[in-house]
Design a protein around this motif. Structure first.
Motif, PDB file in Angstrom:
ATOM      1  N   ILE A 126     -12.802   6.923 -16.211  1.00 51.40           N
ATOM      2  CA  ILE A 126     -12.847   4.892 -16.819  1.00 51.40           C
ATOM      3  C   ILE A 126     -11.914   4.494 -15.755  1.00 51.40           C
ATOM      4  CG2 ILE A 126     -12.371   5.517 -19.606  1.00 51.40           C
ATOM      5  CD1 ILE A 126      -9.032   5.743 -18.396  1.00 51.40           C
ATOM      6  N   GLY A 127     -11.139   5.299 -14.641  1.00 47.16           N
ATOM      7  CA  GLY A 127     -10.583   4.679 -13.643  1.00 47.16           C
ATOM      8  C   GLY A 127     -11.588   4.572 -12.691  1.00 47.16           C
ATOM      9  N   ARG A 128     -12.926   4.517 -12.491  1.00 50.16           N
ATOM     10  CA  ARG A 128     -13.743   3.723 -11.371  1.00 50.16           C
ATOM     11  C   ARG A 128     -13.945   2.733 -12.094  1.00 50.16           C
ATOM     12  NH1 ARG A 128     -15.991   8.061  -9.769  1.00 50.16           N
ATOM     13  NH2 ARG A 128     -15.130  10.456 -10.660  1.00 50.16           N
ATOM     14  N   HIS A 129     -14.205   2.255 -10.826  1.00 53.25           N
ATOM     15  CA  HIS A 129     -14.086   0.337 -10.960  1.00 53.25           C
ATOM     16  C   HIS A 129     -14.751  -0.255  -9.651  1.00 53.25           C
ATOM     17  CE1 HIS A 129     -10.483   2.079  -8.472  1.00 53.25           C
ATOM     18  NE2 HIS A 129     -10.688   1.425  -7.730  1.00 53.25           N
ATOM     19  N   SER A 130     -15.011  -1.731  -9.829  1.00 50.67           N
ATOM     20  CA  SER A 130     -15.791  -3.074  -8.863  1.00 50.67           C
ATOM     21  C   SER A 130     -14.506  -2.973  -7.222  1.00 50.67           C
ATOM     22  CB  SER A 130     -16.395  -3.459  -8.895  1.00 50.67           C
ATOM     23  OG  SER A 130     -15.722  -4.637  -9.385  1.00 50.67           O
ATOM     24  N   ARG A 131     -14.265  -3.051  -6.562  1.00 49.98           N
ATOM     25  CA  ARG A 131     -13.384  -2.946  -5.733  1.00 49.98           C
ATOM     26  C   ARG A 131     -13.088  -4.696  -4.568  1.00 49.98           C
ATOM     27  NH1 ARG A 131     -10.426   1.478  -2.258  1.00 49.98           N
ATOM     28  NH2 ARG A 131     -12.245   1.003  -1.076  1.00 49.98           N
ATOM     29  N   SER A 132     -12.264  -4.909  -4.032  1.00 50.74           N
ATOM     30  CA  SER A 132     -12.387  -5.918  -2.664  1.00 50.74           C
ATOM     31  C   SER A 132     -11.131  -5.102  -1.804  1.00 50.74           C
ATOM     32  CB  SER A 132     -12.497  -6.716  -2.795  1.00 50.74           C
ATOM     33  OG  SER A 132     -13.340  -7.424  -3.604  1.00 50.74           O
ATOM     34  N   ALA A 133     -11.617  -4.823  -0.756  1.00 49.89           N
ATOM     35  CA  ALA A 133     -10.622  -4.848   0.281  1.00 49.89           C
ATOM     36  C   ALA A 133     -10.358  -5.669   1.181  1.00 49.89           C
ATOM     37  CB  ALA A 133     -10.063  -3.047   0.447  1.00 49.89           C
ATOM     38  N   VAL A 134      -9.401  -6.526   0.912  1.00 50.77           N
ATOM     39  CA  VAL A 134      -9.325  -7.484   2.568  1.00 50.77           C
ATOM     40  C   VAL A 134      -7.671  -6.958   3.150  1.00 50.77           C
ATOM     41  CG1 VAL A 134     -10.780  -8.622   1.020  1.00 50.77           C
ATOM     42  CG2 VAL A 134      -8.529  -9.189   0.909  1.00 50.77           C
ATOM     43  N   SER A 135      -8.069  -7.599   4.877  1.00 50.84           N
ATOM     44  CA  SER A 135      -6.665  -7.994   5.383  1.00 50.84           C
ATOM     45  C   SER A 135      -6.162  -9.623   5.315  1.00 50.84           C
ATOM     46  CB  SER A 135      -7.407  -8.456   6.784  1.00 50.84           C
ATOM     47  OG  SER A 135      -6.487  -8.530   7.607  1.00 50.84           O
ATOM     48  N   ALA A 136      -4.762  -9.657   5.177  1.00 51.60           N
ATOM     49  CA  ALA A 136      -4.150 -10.255   5.251  1.00 51.60           C
ATOM     50  C   ALA A 136      -3.199 -10.578   6.176  1.00 51.60           C
ATOM     51  CB  ALA A 136      -3.116  -9.879   4.039  1.00 51.60           C
ATOM     52  N   ALA A 137      -3.015 -11.924   6.795  1.00 52.38           N
ATOM     53  CA  ALA A 137      -1.956 -11.737   7.786  1.00 52.38           C
ATOM     54  C   ALA A 137      -0.659 -11.311   7.913  1.00 52.38           C
ATOM     55  CB  ALA A 137      -2.106 -13.443   8.851  1.00 52.38           C
ATOM     56  N   SER A 138       0.078 -11.813   6.117  1.00 54.25           N
ATOM     57  CA  SER A 138       0.474 -11.372   5.773  1.00 54.25           C
ATOM     58  C   SER A 138       1.423 -11.190   4.759  1.00 54.25           C
ATOM     59  CB  SER A 138       2.421 -12.708   6.640  1.00 54.25           C
ATOM     60  OG  SER A 138       2.343 -13.437   6.213  1.00 54.25           O
ATOM     61  N   LEU A 139       1.902 -10.664   4.364  1.00 55.50           N
ATOM     62  CA  LEU A 139       2.202 -10.444   2.190  1.00 55.50           C
ATOM     63  C   LEU A 139       3.840 -10.971   1.540  1.00 55.50           C
ATOM     64  CD1 LEU A 139      -0.188  -7.448   1.696  1.00 55.50           C
ATOM     65  CD2 LEU A 139      -0.413  -9.409   0.969  1.00 55.50           C
ATOM     66  N   PRO A 140       4.092 -11.212   0.997  1.00 51.95           N
ATOM     67  CA  PRO A 140       5.260 -11.369   0.684  1.00 51.95           C
ATOM     68  C   PRO A 140       5.991 -10.132   0.828  1.00 51.95           C
ATOM     69  CG  PRO A 140       3.820 -11.581  -1.289  1.00 51.95           C
ATOM     70  CD  PRO A 140       3.032 -11.630  -0.280  1.00 51.95           C
ATOM     71  N   PHE A 141       7.315 -10.377   1.420  1.00 49.60           N
ATOM     72  CA  PHE A 141       8.486  -9.789   1.455  1.00 49.60           C
ATOM     73  C   PHE A 141       8.378  -8.295   2.711  1.00 49.60           C
ATOM     74  CE2 PHE A 141       8.266  -9.967  -3.557  1.00 49.60           C
ATOM     75  CZ  PHE A 141       9.302 -11.171  -2.961  1.00 49.60           C
ATOM     76  N   GLY A 142       6.817  -8.554   3.536  1.00 51.26           N
ATOM     77  CA  GLY A 142       7.084  -7.887   4.711  1.00 51.26           C
ATOM     78  C   GLY A 142       5.641  -7.113   3.548  1.00 51.26           C
ATOM     79  N   VAL A 143       5.771  -6.676   2.381  1.00 52.04           N
ATOM     80  CA  VAL A 143       5.193  -5.228   2.123  1.00 52.04           C
ATOM     81  C   VAL A 143       3.612  -5.010   2.875  1.00 52.04           C
ATOM     82  CG1 VAL A 143       6.395  -5.748  -0.137  1.00 52.04           C
ATOM     83  CG2 VAL A 143       3.748  -6.838   0.207  1.00 52.04           C
ATOM     84  N   ALA A 144       3.562  -4.128   2.990  1.00 50.35           N
ATOM     85  CA  ALA A 144       2.053  -3.835   3.047  1.00 50.35           C
ATOM     86  C   ALA A 144       0.998  -3.234   2.773  1.00 50.35           C
ATOM     87  CB  ALA A 144       2.703  -2.049   4.394  1.00 50.35           C
TER      88      ALA A 144
END
Length: 154
Positions: A126-144
């Motif tokens: 039930i944990g198997r899923h569709s997904r996207s993984a994209v780059s971001a120039a920055s994220l809130p609070f500098g999170v990874a």
């Protein structure tokens, strides 16, 4: 109320935190029919935000560990949406992962694998899923990493 999912999490040494409150004018999740749409959960642990830029000051393995914390946050939100009964979760439908990374970094999928692998390890099929993984120039609070998700309820 059975707690099979939480028992499995305990086997993995994971205790879900309280679902964090939103940081602005939005809700942490929306239930529509039997789907739960969970707002983006940022990489954080008991010490606070996990910050960094992949390809600059953080390696893919550390990013994958940060992504795992996002998945834990997602499950905490799903638990809140289920009034504390995580066993109402029917399946993980889709994740969208945002990776704070340099233009030259191309291993966003390896980073988001930290969340995907954890969800399959914790939840099985039930944990198997569709997904996207994209780059971001920055994220809130500098999170990874920040990950949002769609979940189906029983």
């Amino acid at each position: 109320m059975s707690n099979k999912i939480e028992a499995r999490l305990a086997e993995l040494g994971v205790t879900l935190p309280q679902a964090p409150a939103p940081a602005a004018n939005y809700v942490p999740y929306v239930i529509s029919g039997n789907l739960v749409y969970v707002s983006g959960q940022v990489s954080m642990d008991e010490n606070g935000f996990i910050t960094g830029k992949l390809g600059e000051d953080m390696a893919a393995e550390a990013g994958a560990n940060a992504a795992k914390t996002c998945a834990i946050g997602l499950l905490a939100q799903v638990k809140a949406a289920c009034d504390g009964d995580l066993d109402r979760l029917a399946r993980v439908v889709k994740l969208t992962g945002f990776v704070n990374s340099t233009p030259a970094f191309g291993d966003q999928p390896k980073v988001v694998n930290g969340a995907s692998d954890f969800l399959v390890e914790a939840l099985g099929d039930i944990g198997r899923h569709s997904r996207s993984a994209v780059s971001a120039a920055s994220l809130p609070f500098g999170v990874a990493v920040e990950i949002e998700g769609i979940f189906e309820l029983k």
